[in-house]
Design a protein around this motif. Sequence first.
Motif, PDB file in Angstrom:
ATOM      1  N   MET A   1       0.832  -1.197   0.000  1.00 53.90           N
ATOM      2  CA  MET A   1       0.000   0.000   0.000  1.00 53.90           C
ATOM      3  C   MET A   1       0.874   1.258   0.000  1.00 53.90           C
ATOM      4  SD  MET A   1      -1.301   0.598   3.964  1.00 53.90           S
ATOM      5  CE  MET A   1      -1.903   2.272   3.670  1.00 53.90           C
ATOM      6  N   ARG A   2       0.270   2.321  -0.535  1.00 53.98           N
ATOM      7  CA  ARG A   2       0.957   3.605  -0.504  1.00 53.98           C
ATOM      8  C   ARG A   2       0.568   4.307   0.805  1.00 53.98           C
ATOM      9  NH1 ARG A   2      -0.549   8.421  -4.475  1.00 53.98           N
ATOM     10  NH2 ARG A   2       1.147   9.824  -3.948  1.00 53.98           N
ATOM     11  N   ILE A   3       1.572   4.789   1.548  1.00 56.39           N
ATOM     12  CA  ILE A   3       1.253   5.443   2.826  1.00 56.39           C
ATOM     13  C   ILE A   3       1.313   6.962   2.639  1.00 56.39           C
ATOM     14  CG2 ILE A   3       1.834   5.626   5.278  1.00 56.39           C
ATOM     15  CD1 ILE A   3       3.706   3.169   4.816  1.00 56.39           C
ATOM     16  N   ARG A   4       0.142   7.594   2.754  1.00 55.00           N
ATOM     17  CA  ARG A   4       0.149   9.070   2.661  1.00 55.00           C
ATOM     18  C   ARG A   4      -0.298   9.734   3.954  1.00 55.00           C
ATOM     19  NH1 ARG A   4      -3.423  10.931  -1.400  1.00 55.00           N
ATOM     20  NH2 ARG A   4      -2.712  12.972  -0.737  1.00 55.00           N
ATOM     21  N   GLY A   5      -0.933   8.926   4.828  1.00 56.69           N
ATOM     22  CA  GLY A   5      -1.393   9.497   6.097  1.00 56.69           C
ATOM     23  C   GLY A   5      -1.217   8.515   7.240  1.00 56.69           C
ATOM     24  N   CYS A   6      -0.804   9.013   8.390  1.00 51.78           N
ATOM     25  CA  CYS A   6      -0.703   8.182   9.587  1.00 51.78           C
ATOM     26  C   CYS A   6      -1.554   8.809  10.676  1.00 51.78           C
ATOM     27  CB  CYS A   6       0.752   8.064  10.058  1.00 51.78           C
ATOM     28  SG  CYS A   6       1.723   6.974   8.998  1.00 51.78           S
ATOM     29  N   ILE A   7      -2.436   8.003  11.265  1.00 49.69           N
ATOM     30  CA  ILE A   7      -3.347   8.520  12.291  1.00 49.69           C
ATOM     31  C   ILE A   7      -3.051   7.814  13.618  1.00 49.69           C
ATOM     32  CG2 ILE A   7      -5.766   8.892  12.931  1.00 49.69           C
ATOM     33  CD1 ILE A   7      -6.473   8.658   9.947  1.00 49.69           C
ATOM     34  N   PHE A   8      -2.781   8.615  14.627  1.00 49.08           N
ATOM     35  CA  PHE A   8      -2.374   8.067  15.924  1.00 49.08           C
ATOM     36  C   PHE A   8      -3.473   8.223  16.957  1.00 49.08           C
ATOM     37  CE2 PHE A   8       1.430   9.052  13.648  1.00 49.08           C
ATOM     38  CZ  PHE A   8       2.316   8.046  14.003  1.00 49.08           C
ATOM     39  N   ASP A   9      -3.726   7.137  17.678  1.00 49.98           N
ATOM     40  CA  ASP A   9      -4.507   7.235  18.903  1.00 49.98           C
ATOM     41  C   ASP A   9      -3.593   7.939  19.924  1.00 49.98           C
ATOM     42  OD1 ASP A   9      -6.466   6.623  20.931  1.00 49.98           O
ATOM     43  OD2 ASP A   9      -5.132   5.015  21.587  1.00 49.98           O
ATOM     44  N   LEU A  10      -4.173   8.543  20.936  1.00 52.54           N
ATOM     45  CA  LEU A  10      -3.349   9.276  21.908  1.00 52.54           C
ATOM     46  C   LEU A  10      -3.061   8.437  23.161  1.00 52.54           C
ATOM     47  CD1 LEU A  10      -2.066  11.999  22.882  1.00 52.54           C
ATOM     48  CD2 LEU A  10      -4.335  12.648  23.707  1.00 52.54           C
ATOM     49  N   ASP A  11      -4.134   8.124  23.925  1.00 55.73           N
ATOM     50  CA  ASP A  11      -3.971   7.396  25.191  1.00 55.73           C
ATOM     51  C   ASP A  11      -3.441   5.983  24.933  1.00 55.73           C
ATOM     52  OD1 ASP A  11      -5.087   9.442  26.876  1.00 55.73           O
ATOM     53  OD2 ASP A  11      -7.075   8.883  26.176  1.00 55.73           O
ATOM     54  N   GLY A  12      -2.283   5.684  25.467  1.00 55.99           N
ATOM     55  CA  GLY A  12      -1.731   4.328  25.310  1.00 55.99           C
ATOM     56  C   GLY A  12      -0.844   4.156  24.099  1.00 55.99           C
ATOM     57  N   VAL A  13      -0.800   5.166  23.228  1.00 52.96           N
ATOM     58  CA  VAL A  13       0.070   5.093  22.040  1.00 52.96           C
ATOM     59  C   VAL A  13       1.174   6.149  22.143  1.00 52.96           C
ATOM     60  CG1 VAL A  13       0.158   5.386  19.519  1.00 52.96           C
ATOM     61  CG2 VAL A  13      -1.686   4.064  20.559  1.00 52.96           C
ATOM     62  N   ILE A  14       0.757   7.383  22.444  1.00 56.16           N
ATOM     63  CA  ILE A  14       1.727   8.479  22.548  1.00 56.16           C
ATOM     64  C   ILE A  14       2.034   8.780  24.022  1.00 56.16           C
ATOM     65  CG2 ILE A  14       2.043  10.961  22.070  1.00 56.16           C
ATOM     66  CD1 ILE A  14       0.512  10.455  19.452  1.00 56.16           C
TER      67      ILE A  14
ATOM     68  N   SER B   1       9.210  13.349   5.931  1.00 56.98           N
ATOM     69  CA  SER B   1       9.193  12.676   4.625  1.00 56.98           C
ATOM     70  C   SER B   1       7.914  12.961   3.840  1.00 56.98           C
ATOM     71  CB  SER B   1       9.397  11.183   4.814  1.00 56.98           C
ATOM     72  OG  SER B   1       8.291  10.704   5.517  1.00 56.98           O
ATOM     73  N   GLY B   2       7.100  13.901   4.339  1.00 52.43           N
ATOM     74  CA  GLY B   2       5.930  14.347   3.567  1.00 52.43           C
ATOM     75  C   GLY B   2       4.649  13.587   3.856  1.00 52.43           C
ATOM     76  N   ILE B   3       4.676  12.688   4.833  1.00 54.57           N
ATOM     77  CA  ILE B   3       3.460  11.952   5.210  1.00 54.57           C
ATOM     78  C   ILE B   3       2.666  12.817   6.197  1.00 54.57           C
ATOM     79  CG2 ILE B   3       2.612   9.902   6.459  1.00 54.57           C
ATOM     80  CD1 ILE B   3       5.065   8.397   5.318  1.00 54.57           C
ATOM     81  N   LYS B   4       1.354  12.906   5.957  1.00 51.75           N
ATOM     82  CA  LYS B   4       0.515  13.711   6.868  1.00 51.75           C
ATOM     83  C   LYS B   4       0.253  12.922   8.144  1.00 51.75           C
ATOM     84  CE  LYS B   4      -0.414  17.253   4.200  1.00 51.75           C
ATOM     85  NZ  LYS B   4       0.289  18.470   4.513  1.00 51.75           N
ATOM     86  N   VAL B   5       0.269  13.621   9.274  1.00 55.20           N
ATOM     87  CA  VAL B   5      -0.018  12.926  10.537  1.00 55.20           C
ATOM     88  C   VAL B   5      -1.199  13.583  11.251  1.00 55.20           C
ATOM     89  CG1 VAL B   5       2.314  12.013  10.903  1.00 55.20           C
ATOM     90  CG2 VAL B   5       1.706  14.200  11.891  1.00 55.20           C
ATOM     91  N   ALA B   6      -2.066  12.711  11.770  1.00 54.82           N
ATOM     92  CA  ALA B   6      -3.241  13.211  12.485  1.00 54.82           C
ATOM     93  C   ALA B   6      -3.423  12.426  13.772  1.00 54.82           C
ATOM     94  CB  ALA B   6      -4.483  13.075  11.606  1.00 54.82           C
ATOM     95  N   LEU B   7      -4.274  12.987  14.626  1.00 54.61           N
ATOM     96  CA  LEU B   7      -4.595  12.327  15.882  1.00 54.61           C
ATOM     97  C   LEU B   7      -6.057  11.875  15.812  1.00 54.61           C
ATOM     98  CD1 LEU B   7      -2.747  12.176  18.435  1.00 54.61           C
ATOM     99  CD2 LEU B   7      -4.271  13.865  19.421  1.00 54.61           C
ATOM    100  N   GLY B   8      -6.336  10.673  16.291  1.00 52.63           N
ATOM    101  CA  GLY B   8      -7.714  10.169  16.328  1.00 52.63           C
ATOM    102  C   GLY B   8      -7.980   9.583  17.704  1.00 52.63           C
ATOM    103  N   SER B   9      -8.507  10.415  18.613  1.00 49.75           N
ATOM    104  CA  SER B   9      -8.670   9.970  20.004  1.00 49.75           C
ATOM    105  C   SER B   9     -10.107  10.130  20.475  1.00 49.75           C
ATOM    106  CB  SER B   9      -7.758  10.793  20.912  1.00 49.75           C
ATOM    107  OG  SER B   9      -8.079  10.569  22.267  1.00 49.75           O
ATOM    108  N   ALA B  10     -10.545   9.203  21.325  1.00 51.51           N
ATOM    109  CA  ALA B  10     -11.886   9.290  21.914  1.00 51.51           C
ATOM    110  C   ALA B  10     -11.945  10.332  23.022  1.00 51.51           C
ATOM    111  CB  ALA B  10     -12.267   7.932  22.500  1.00 51.51           C
ATOM    112  N   SER B  11     -10.785  10.778  23.483  1.00 50.06           N
ATOM    113  CA  SER B  11     -10.757  11.595  24.695  1.00 50.06           C
ATOM    114  C   SER B  11     -11.191  13.041  24.474  1.00 50.06           C
ATOM    115  CB  SER B  11      -9.350  11.593  25.299  1.00 50.06           C
ATOM    116  OG  SER B  11      -9.313  12.493  26.389  1.00 50.06           O
ATOM    117  N   ARG B  12     -12.045  13.494  25.378  1.00 50.18           N
ATOM    118  CA  ARG B  12     -12.431  14.908  25.355  1.00 50.18           C
ATOM    119  C   ARG B  12     -11.372  15.756  26.058  1.00 50.18           C
ATOM    120  NH1 ARG B  12     -18.376  14.441  27.526  1.00 50.18           N
ATOM    121  NH2 ARG B  12     -18.278  16.697  27.481  1.00 50.18           N
ATOM    122  N   ASN B  13     -10.427  15.092  26.685  1.00 43.37           N
ATOM    123  CA  ASN B  13      -9.323  15.818  27.338  1.00 43.37           C
ATOM    124  C   ASN B  13      -8.118  15.971  26.417  1.00 43.37           C
ATOM    125  OD1 ASN B  13     -10.433  16.250  30.036  1.00 43.37           O
ATOM    126  ND2 ASN B  13     -10.421  14.023  30.182  1.00 43.37           N
ATOM    127  N   THR B  14      -8.270  15.598  25.143  1.00 39.35           N
ATOM    128  CA  THR B  14      -7.145  15.666  24.198  1.00 39.35           C
ATOM    129  C   THR B  14      -6.441  17.036  24.187  1.00 39.35           C
ATOM    130  OG1 THR B  14      -8.039  13.930  22.802  1.00 39.35           O
ATOM    131  CG2 THR B  14      -6.525  15.452  21.732  1.00 39.35           C
TER     132      THR B  14
END
Length: 219
Positions: free
Chosen positions: A1-14, A106-119
Amino acid sequence: MRIRGCIFDLDGVIVDTARYHYLAWKKLATILNIEFTEENNERLKGVSRMASLDIILEIGNRVCDEKTREEYASLKNKWYLDYINRMMPDEILPGSLEFISELKYSGIKVALGSASRNTPLILERLGIGSLFDGIADGNIVSKAKPDPEVFLTAAKMIAVPPEECIVFEDAVAGVEAALKAGMRCVGIGSEKTLKDANVVVSGLDKLNLRKLKVLAKKL
Ligand code: BG6
Ligand code: MG
């Protein structure tokens, strides 16, 4: 697959906020005389605040009206915030900043995807808010994981189609949400728990872009 975006969970990942969630829920459970173990806590990972409360009430075989539920949830959040407000940038999990910075470089977009309202507060405490090209959290989505809404919203924010996004998730509900969104998922944690993830690593410190590209060939 071509990777153009990476989405990170917050709690427990970062950042390892799971411990603080557990301690705050445990305090509530103790007051309510409900036995709540660290093992039970696994079920709470990735799910919203109210859904977490409902799991605890279910464990204790309790039924509450809406007003009482709201009171319990806000009490727990107050205790949780006592921990979060003392959090320091050195609590960022090893390898996270290096990996995310390399992706961005390297030009890959990064986003956060978290359930937390305290983000927003957590990002501010850690000083990493500006690292992300898009932030989708519990304040802007209405359907909690395992619904894919939070990841689809994050993908829209970075303008990358789901099939070109990889999600990094430590919770079973989050892995399910990523797959439902039509994305690939790298589980962060144990293979035993995150059976449905496309691949699993123990932490972001085990990854760099080269390794991710090798893994992506198998995705
Ligand atoms: C998730 C956590 O990221 O956020 C869950 O894994 C938590 O344990 C959920 O319940 C909601 O968090 P908050 O901060 O809005 O209560
Ligand atoms: Mg998580």
